[in-house]
Design an enzyme around this catalytic site. Sequence first.
Site, mmCIF file in Angstrom:
data_model
loop_
_atom_site.group_PDB
_atom_site.id
_atom_site.type_symbol
_atom_site.label_atom_id
_atom_site.label_comp_id
_atom_site.label_asym_id
_atom_site.label_seq_id
_atom_site.Cartn_x
_atom_site.Cartn_y
_atom_site.Cartn_z
ATOM 1 N N HIS A 31 0.855 -1.369 0.092
ATOM 2 C CA HIS A 31 0.203 -0.127 -0.175
ATOM 3 C C HIS A 31 0.947 1.251 0.021
ATOM 4 C CE1 HIS A 31 -3.705 -2.108 0.254
ATOM 5 N NE2 HIS A 31 -3.451 -2.807 1.487
ATOM 6 N N ASP B 68 -5.005 -12.667 3.350
ATOM 7 C CA ASP B 68 -6.103 -12.093 4.254
ATOM 8 C C ASP B 68 -7.276 -12.502 3.247
ATOM 9 O OD1 ASP B 68 -4.779 -10.499 2.341
ATOM 10 O OD2 ASP B 68 -4.882 -8.744 3.594
#
Length: 343
Positions: free
Chosen positions: A122, A248
């Site tokens: 990110h 995830d």
Amino acid sequence: MQFGYSETCLAHDPGSRHPESPDRLRAIRERLKKKHGVEYVEADPCDLDAMAAVHDREYLESVREFCAEGGGSWDPDTAAVEATWDAARQSAGLACWAADEALEGATGRETPFSIGRPPGHHAVYDDAMGFCFVDNVAVAAQHALDHDEHDVDRVAIVDWDVHHGNGTQDIFYDRGDVFFVSLHEKGLYPGTGAVDETGEGDGEGTTMNVPMPAGTDDHEYLAAVEGPITAALTEFDPDLLLISAGFDAHRHDPISRIRLSTEAYALLTDRLRTLADDTDAALAFVLEGGYGLDVLADSVAIVHETFDGREPIAPDGESDGKAASTLEDVLEAHDLDVDLGDL
């Protein structure tokens, strides 16, 4: 597998309630104690120049100063302590080590997997966000391209973390020498990663986003890899394939709604290993997210088992077609001729 690891990465501690905890690495290490053939390697940390090859230097210096002053909340999601700068340098260095090992011929049971933290995908060119300060996989890709001894002209990155790898996309969006693929949950943080985000300028067509609807399971992820991803990357013909390996998207992870099983990570690993073999690309893995400690540890372990000789088990039943329209849109956006009905 060889796992790049350093105790330095444990010192980055964003707080007891933060999901990106040092316990993530501890859980992986504990699970791998039960596995044959696990080797740990500690690599050198990255210097500022290596990280500045993909990040704004002034931004990096501001992170270093922020940590030196004790850290705090960079944004509502991203926290630092004094030790975070060293951990970020170490995490990026481990990713570079993984790329180097792969390019020097490490394969099979020696395939490298960097388990550094904080994660990176990110972190955009000039800012931290989403738990990430330095984009580890981007640093590793650029490191491979910049070192003449590796003779690398093209790098592919496949990001299977449930969140869009907006930082990696941002860094390479106008580049033709890095092909970035992101498999992620549609609408989840950070809200980017639409199918029509395909790159610009020299990078037109070298970004592929596959935004999966909530509830997508193993079948559709395999169809994405076997269909548009394999077709695009075969044509791109990378010298190095890096996997941004977040876990995830697991059905038991607490912060997503994708429904992958643990076995899915063995299947994805097997398919991408085949793609690397077919394109004669070196292959390395770099840890991203995954916040349910048990399923994170089990998923990393099954990637290791896949390289240790375990045969992945195909999913039962048939696809429910939940992501069929998404995959058709991806094929159209990249002008690929693949019959999804055969997958």
